[in-house]
Design a protein around this motif. Structure first.
Motif, PDB file in Angstrom:
ATOM      1  N   LEU A 109     -16.213 -67.899  35.322  1.00 43.31           N
ATOM      2  CA  LEU A 109     -16.823 -68.817  34.356  1.00 43.31           C
ATOM      3  C   LEU A 109     -15.965 -68.963  33.106  1.00 43.31           C
ATOM      4  CD1 LEU A 109     -20.634 -67.958  34.535  1.00 43.31           C
ATOM      5  CD2 LEU A 109     -19.553 -70.145  35.084  1.00 43.31           C
ATOM      6  N   LEU A 110     -15.395 -67.862  32.641  1.00 41.72           N
ATOM      7  CA  LEU A 110     -14.511 -67.929  31.480  1.00 41.72           C
ATOM      8  C   LEU A 110     -13.281 -68.775  31.771  1.00 41.72           C
ATOM      9  CD1 LEU A 110     -14.457 -64.346  29.924  1.00 41.72           C
ATOM     10  CD2 LEU A 110     -15.398 -66.416  28.937  1.00 41.72           C
ATOM     11  N   ARG A 111     -12.709 -68.571  32.950  1.00 38.13           N
ATOM     12  CA  ARG A 111     -11.507 -69.320  33.300  1.00 38.13           C
ATOM     13  C   ARG A 111     -11.820 -70.810  33.485  1.00 38.13           C
ATOM     14  NH1 ARG A 111      -9.853 -65.899  31.185  1.00 38.13           N
ATOM     15  NH2 ARG A 111      -8.364 -64.280  31.749  1.00 38.13           N
ATOM     16  N   GLY A 114      -8.365 -63.669  24.473  1.00 41.27           N
ATOM     17  CA  GLY A 114      -8.725 -63.756  25.889  1.00 41.27           C
ATOM     18  C   GLY A 114      -9.213 -62.434  26.442  1.00 41.27           C
ATOM     19  N   ALA A 115      -8.510 -61.364  26.105  1.00 33.85           N
ATOM     20  CA  ALA A 115      -8.894 -60.041  26.608  1.00 33.85           C
ATOM     21  C   ALA A 115     -10.247 -59.616  26.059  1.00 33.85           C
ATOM     22  CB  ALA A 115      -7.829 -59.016  26.237  1.00 33.85           C
ATOM     23  N   LEU A 116     -10.498 -59.879  24.780  1.00 34.13           N
ATOM     24  CA  LEU A 116     -11.764 -59.469  24.174  1.00 34.13           C
ATOM     25  C   LEU A 116     -12.930 -60.311  24.713  1.00 34.13           C
ATOM     26  CD1 LEU A 116     -13.006 -57.491  22.255  1.00 34.13           C
ATOM     27  CD2 LEU A 116     -12.510 -59.033  20.348  1.00 34.13           C
ATOM     28  N   ASN A 117     -12.691 -61.615  24.882  1.00 35.89           N
ATOM     29  CA  ASN A 117     -13.723 -62.467  25.483  1.00 35.89           C
ATOM     30  C   ASN A 117     -14.050 -62.019  26.905  1.00 35.89           C
ATOM     31  OD1 ASN A 117     -14.431 -64.264  23.433  1.00 35.89           O
ATOM     32  ND2 ASN A 117     -12.714 -65.621  23.869  1.00 35.89           N
ATOM     33  N   THR A 118     -13.023 -61.670  27.652  1.00 34.75           N
ATOM     34  CA  THR A 118     -13.232 -61.195  29.021  1.00 34.75           C
ATOM     35  C   THR A 118     -14.014 -59.887  29.034  1.00 34.75           C
ATOM     36  OG1 THR A 118     -11.179 -62.237  29.775  1.00 34.75           O
ATOM     37  CG2 THR A 118     -12.089 -60.492  31.152  1.00 34.75           C
ATOM     38  N   LEU A 119     -13.677 -58.988  28.126  1.00 31.97           N
ATOM     39  CA  LEU A 119     -14.371 -57.705  28.049  1.00 31.97           C
ATOM     40  C   LEU A 119     -15.853 -57.915  27.726  1.00 31.97           C
ATOM     41  CD1 LEU A 119     -14.326 -54.625  28.070  1.00 31.97           C
ATOM     42  CD2 LEU A 119     -13.634 -54.690  25.664  1.00 31.97           C
ATOM     43  N   ILE A 120     -16.152 -58.794  26.779  1.00 31.17           N
ATOM     44  CA  ILE A 120     -17.550 -59.080  26.423  1.00 31.17           C
ATOM     45  C   ILE A 120     -18.282 -59.693  27.598  1.00 31.17           C
ATOM     46  CG2 ILE A 120     -19.021 -60.551  24.983  1.00 31.17           C
ATOM     47  CD1 ILE A 120     -17.043 -60.114  22.704  1.00 31.17           C
ATOM     48  N   ALA A 121     -17.617 -60.601  28.308  1.00 31.09           N
ATOM     49  CA  ALA A 121     -18.250 -61.242  29.470  1.00 31.09           C
ATOM     50  C   ALA A 121     -18.531 -60.228  30.580  1.00 31.09           C
ATOM     51  CB  ALA A 121     -17.360 -62.358  29.998  1.00 31.09           C
ATOM     52  N   LEU A 122     -17.593 -59.314  30.819  1.00 29.34           N
ATOM     53  CA  LEU A 122     -17.785 -58.310  31.871  1.00 29.34           C
ATOM     54  C   LEU A 122     -18.898 -57.331  31.508  1.00 29.34           C
ATOM     55  CD1 LEU A 122     -14.092 -57.533  32.904  1.00 29.34           C
ATOM     56  CD2 LEU A 122     -15.714 -59.084  33.982  1.00 29.34           C
TER      57      LEU A 122
END
Length: 273
Positions: free
Chosen positions: A80-82, A174-182
């Motif tokens: 979804l993020l991508r 990007g890394a922080l957004n991904t971490l929050i999403a996970l």
């Protein structure tokens, strides 16, 4: 009445429900502050529907629910993020595609294996389904979320309000957004075992919005949302234990809605002053 509700605390399933529910509510509220302010709060709804699909497949195949649901929902959060960053299918449209497809697949799988009677357990939760592994995962999850907000608070603040500025200051957005999403994905999977796929997203949306009725600073909203989420959950679970026919998830959401109304009135009074 209070004595009756407190008497339920002696049961192991209620103790697990309170520990998991309080920690998940706290995590959902903290993560929800950033998601709500970025107008991406409905990711919780989309991921819960993906979780429903994953749990349905796990039940049909007699597999461990968490072993299937957690990696599937985490993968969905990453995708979804991508999609939001790199394609023309943005935000709410991507979430709608995932959620409707996941519910359809999950309903088909359940109807062909367990029967449609089992659907309610996945859609509205089942408090007796919580296990000791859920407690362990929720503790680890809460520790990870608290660590992010304590040690990376300023970076979370920056990506919430101004991603270009955050990138310019060297933050790995990007890394922080991904971490929050996970982390949101794991929160959804653990929480929907009790709240259900239809109601778990309320834990992400209600507490931040409720806190925003009174508080104006990001830090105050974050702390307020966490406190509100835990208090609302505890009140809801105790009411559910007393009124035995009332589902726990529905009680928690109803208490959150009532708290939102109270804070809205309080906020209106404070603004007039």
């Amino acid at each position: 009445m209070l004595e009756t509700m407190l008497s339920y605390l002696q049961y192991p399933f209620m103790q697990r429900a309170i520990v998991v529910g309080a920690l998940v509510s706290l995590c959902a509220a903290l993560l929800g502050v950033s998601l709500v302010l970025k107008r991406y709060s409905m990711i919780g709804d989309g991921l819960s529907h993906v979780g429903f699909c994953a749990l349905s497949i796990a039940a049909a195949a007699n597999l461990a629910p968490l072993a299937v649901a957690i990696p599937v929902v985490m993968a969905a959060a990453f995708v979804l993020l991508r999609l939001n960053e790199r394609t023309r299918v943005k935000g709410d449209a991507a979430i709608a595609m995932f959620s409707t497809t996941a519910v359809a697949v999950g309903a088909i799988v359940i109807s062909m294996t367990k029967g449609m009677g089992e659907v309610s357990d996945y859609l509205f939760g089942k408090i007796l389904s919580l296990t000791d592994s859920d407690v362990a995962i929720s503790i680890a999850l809460c520790a990870a979320v608290l660590a992010i907000f304590i040690f990376l608070y300023h970076r979370v603040f920056a990506i919430t309000f101004d991603e270009p500025f955050a990138r310019a200051t060297g933050t790995r957005v990007g890394a922080l957004n991904t971490l929050i999403a996970l982390l949101t994905a794991v929160t959804i999977v653990i929480g929907m075992r009790m709240m259900g796929a239809m109601l778990i997203s309320s834990l992400i949306i209600f507490p931040p919005l409720t806190a925003m009725r009174v508080f104006g600073r990001f830090r105050d909203v974050t702390i307020g949302a966490g406190v509100i989420a835990v208090v609302c959950f505890l009140i809801g679970i105790l009411l559910s234990s007393y009124f035995e026919r009332m589902p726990a998830g529905a009680c928690v959401v109803a208490v959150n809605a009532a708290m939102f109304a109270v804070f809205s009135c309080a906020g209106a009074v404070l603004r007039r002053r």
